[in-house]
Each structure stands twice: as structure tokens, then as C-alpha cells.
Design a protein around this motif. Structure first.
Motif, PDB file in Angstrom:
ATOM      1  N   ARG A 125       0.806  -1.224   0.000  1.00 18.88           N
ATOM      2  CA  ARG A 125       0.000   0.000   0.000  1.00 18.88           C
ATOM      3  C   ARG A 125       0.836   1.271   0.000  1.00 18.88           C
ATOM      4  O   ARG A 125       0.500   2.227  -0.729  1.00 18.88           O
ATOM      5  CB  ARG A 125      -0.971  -0.010   1.185  1.00 18.88           C
TER       6      ARG A 125
ATOM      7  N   LEU B 247       1.657   2.518  -3.455  1.00 15.94           N
ATOM      8  CA  LEU B 247       0.588   3.040  -4.314  1.00 15.94           C
ATOM      9  C   LEU B 247      -0.114   4.258  -3.727  1.00 15.94           C
ATOM     10  O   LEU B 247      -0.804   4.988  -4.440  1.00 15.94           O
ATOM     11  CB  LEU B 247      -0.467   1.941  -4.581  1.00 15.94           C
ATOM     12  N   ALA B 248       0.051   4.498  -2.438  1.00 12.54           N
ATOM     13  CA  ALA B 248      -0.698   5.551  -1.763  1.00 12.54           C
ATOM     14  C   ALA B 248      -0.264   6.940  -2.229  1.00 12.54           C
ATOM     15  O   ALA B 248       0.910   7.189  -2.520  1.00 12.54           O
ATOM     16  CB  ALA B 248      -0.526   5.428  -0.253  1.00 12.54           C
ATOM     17  N   THR B 249      -1.234   7.841  -2.300  1.00 15.93           N
ATOM     18  CA  THR B 249      -0.989   9.249  -2.590  1.00 15.93           C
ATOM     19  C   THR B 249      -1.650  10.077  -1.494  1.00 15.93           C
ATOM     20  O   THR B 249      -2.312   9.534  -0.594  1.00 15.93           O
ATOM     21  CB  THR B 249      -1.580   9.640  -3.960  1.00 15.93           C
TER      22      THR B 249
ATOM     23  N   SER C 198      -5.351   9.280  -1.066  1.00  8.92           N
ATOM     24  CA  SER C 198      -5.796   7.899  -0.848  1.00  8.92           C
ATOM     25  C   SER C 198      -6.773   7.773   0.316  1.00  8.92           C
ATOM     26  O   SER C 198      -7.613   6.868   0.335  1.00  8.92           O
ATOM     27  CB  SER C 198      -4.596   6.984  -0.600  1.00  8.92           C
TER      28      SER C 198
ATOM     29  N   LEU D   7      -6.271  -0.041  -2.646  1.00  2.23           N
ATOM     30  CA  LEU D   7      -6.069   1.072  -3.569  1.00  2.23           C
ATOM     31  C   LEU D   7      -5.904   0.562  -4.996  1.00  2.23           C
ATOM     32  O   LEU D   7      -5.390  -0.535  -5.226  1.00  2.23           O
ATOM     33  CB  LEU D   7      -4.819   1.870  -3.186  1.00  2.23           C
TER      34      LEU D   7
ATOM     35  N   ARG E 288      -3.589   4.033  -9.295  1.00  6.75           N
ATOM     36  CA  ARG E 288      -3.395   5.479  -9.216  1.00  6.75           C
ATOM     37  C   ARG E 288      -3.556   6.029  -7.810  1.00  6.75           C
ATOM     38  O   ARG E 288      -3.529   7.238  -7.608  1.00  6.75           O
ATOM     39  CB  ARG E 288      -4.366   6.185 -10.161  1.00  6.75           C
ATOM     40  N   GLY E 289      -3.741   5.159  -6.857  1.00  3.39           N
ATOM     41  CA  GLY E 289      -3.780   5.600  -5.464  1.00  3.39           C
ATOM     42  C   GLY E 289      -5.156   5.844  -4.901  1.00  3.39           C
ATOM     43  O   GLY E 289      -5.292   6.093  -3.697  1.00  3.39           O
TER      44      GLY E 289
END
Length: 303
Positions: free
Chosen positions: A199, A202-204, A207, A213, A216-217
């Protein structure tokens, strides 16, 4: 020009939103069914609520049957008509409620496709889990199969819904009903691996608290989760191509095969009615018959 029946449907829609707390999916289905009823009624000259009677409703349902609608669709349209006429009666727009005189078409319940226990183990044990997407996909499939949650429920989970100490997950089901579902060790381990090493990749900043996710987050969408399940099953091969709902069916069937009682399975799956859960007893019975047919010297059964 809008007729009185169309206005009554709009009022019924407001009633569903404000008072019945039905899901958006159910509301769309009911309103679509009732628009079909209004169109049929207009074709026979009925544009006022007072013109809705049991003869009209039966004729409309017979017309739907003649069009080849499935039993499930006919059952839902009957339920929509009943709810609508009850609403009209309570609003004083109908003197009597003709929906009370409608019979309910029996739904034909096909036995759902399920994985064998060996196939389920093969799917989860042989999955390629390299990289954050691999870790996510394994956690998704482990949780779908391990808990029997619906795909929409899985995608709606937040990190705080997990209680790793107690080995449970808090699930928000249909009608905003909340339930606590046990999480087995393989699923818990896959989720922890995803949270630790997948995670964060991928997290932004957008998120939020979502447990799963997309690439793209953002929060994983049910459509993407369905694609993941189909793709991962195809990679292993030589097993039924199931959707996430097929993994839910598999989970329920394997629970019953392992000795779980029907009430417990109902609680785990979040079924409002035990009748919905009972289909899985038929699945297990069919499997037992198959084993008996193959293994017993006098194991032939009537069709």
C-alpha cells in the motif's frame, strides 16, 4: 407532458430516499420497473393512480412474461408494484391496495458455480505476488474467499475496519447494516503484507483511509476488483472463471461443508433472511450426491 402516474412515481422515489433507506441500486431498479408499468398503463389509457387495479397489474406482468423477462426480474417487478400501490394507498390515491392480490413468481435459483476446496487452495497458494499490485491482489482474493464479503463491501473497507488483535473486520453491508466478520490467518497475513510493503507504494495524498487502492492511489473500485479476480483465476487456469461473487459462493459452500451451521453462515454473509442462505445447503447436497454417485457401488440417483 407528465401524467399523474409519473408524478406519483417521482413522489414514491422521494419516499424511498427519505423513509425506506433502500440502496441506490434497489431504488434505480424499482423506479425503472415502475416506469415500465406507467408506459404500459398509458398504452391502455390509464394515466391516473386511481386507474391502477389488480387486472392492470396482472396484465402488465403477463406482458413482461411474454417479453421473456426472467423469473428474477418478474419477482422484482412484482415487489416494485406492491411497494408502489401500498404507497399510493397510504397517500389516499387508491381506495384499496391491489398489490395485496398479486402472487409472487417463484424465482428459479440456479446453483452457483463454486471452486472446489483444492482449487481455492491452488489459486491462493500459486498466485504471483511480486510487487505492490501482487501483494494487493493476493490480499483481495484472500479476503473475498476467507470472509465471503461482497465486492462492494470489500472496496468500502477502511484500514481502521480491521481489528488484527481480534482477527475480525467490520463490514458495512446492504441497508447500512454493520457486521463483524472473522478473518482467518492466511487473509490476515496477506493484508498485513499489503499494508507493510504494498500500500505505501501506491498511496498518494488523496488515498484517504481506504484499505485497498487502485494503481493510481484511489480507493479500489468494484469493477477493478472484478477484473483482478477474473485475471488471477485465468493465470492459474483449469478452474471455473468466477467473479468475486463466485468466491463468496465458494466461501459459504466450504463453510457448510466444514460443519458450520446455517445461522452462522447467514451472519457471516450478512443475509437479512435465512432463506437467502439456504441455497448453499442445496449446493452442498449436490456435492454430496456427486461424491456418492462416484464412490458408492449403488450410487445412482434420480435426475
Amino acid at each position: 407532458m407528465t401524467n399523474a402516474l409519473e408524478e406519483a412515481i417521482s413522489d414514491f422515489g422521494r419516499h424511498l430516499r427519505a423513509e425506506r433507506d433502500v440502496s441506490p441500486h434497489t431504488m434505480r431498479a424499482y423506479l425503472g420497473d415502475l416506469r415500465a408499468l406507467v408506459a404500459y398503463a398509458a398504452g391502455v389509457g390509464v394515466t391516473e393512480p386511481a386507474g391502477i387495479d389488480v387486472s392492470l397489474l396482472r396484465a402488465w406482468l403477463a406482458h413482461q412474461h411474454a417479453l421473456g423477462r426472467s423469473r428474477a426480474t418478474l419477482a422484482r417487478r412484482t415487489a416494485a408494484a406492491r411497494a408502489f400501490t401500498r404507497h399510493l394507498h397510504r397517500r389516499g390515491l387508491l381506495q384499496d391496495d391491489p398489490g395485496l392480490l398479486l402472487g409472487t413468481p417463484k424465482r428459479h435459483r440456479d446453483l452457483p458455480d463454486v471452486l472446489s476446496q483444492d482449487d481455492a487452495a491452488r489459486l491462493l497458494d500459486k498466485m504471483d505476488v511480486q510487487g505492490p499490485v501482487g501483494l494487493r491482489d493476493l490480499a483481495v482474493l484472500e479476503l473475498l474467499y476467507g470472509t465471503g464479503v461482497r465486492v462492494s463491501e470489500l472496496c468500502g473497507l477502511d484500514i481502521d475496519d480491521l481489528d488484527t488483535g481480534r482477527g475480525t473486520v467490520r463490514v458495512h453491508g446492504k441497508g447500512n447494516r454493520e457486521r463483524i466478520v472473522p478473518v482467518g490467518e492466511p487473509a490476515a497475513r496477506a493484508i498485513q503484507d499489503w499494508l507493510r510493503a504494498g500500500r505505501p507504494e501506491l498511496a498518494t495524498e488523496n488515498s484517504g483511509p481506504a484499505l485497498f487502492l487502485g494503481t493510481r492511489g484511489g480507493r479500489l473500485h468494484p469493477t477493478s476488483a472484478r477484473r483482478i479476480v477474473h485475471a488471477r483465476i485465468a493465470e492459474v487456469g483449469d478452474m471455473p472463471d468466477l467473479s468475486p461473487h463466485g468466491l463468496r459462493h465458494s466461501a459459504a459452500t466450504h463453510l457448510l461443508e466444514g460443519g458450520a451451521d446455517l445461522r452462522s453462515v447467514q451472519e457471516i454473509l450478512g443475509h437479512a433472511s435465512l432463506q437467502t442462505t439456504q441455497i448453499y445447503t442445496h449446493v452442498s447436497a449436490e456435492r454430496l450426491k456427486q461424491v456418492h454417485r462416484q464412490a458408492h457401488p449403488r450410487g445412482t440417483h434420480p435426475a
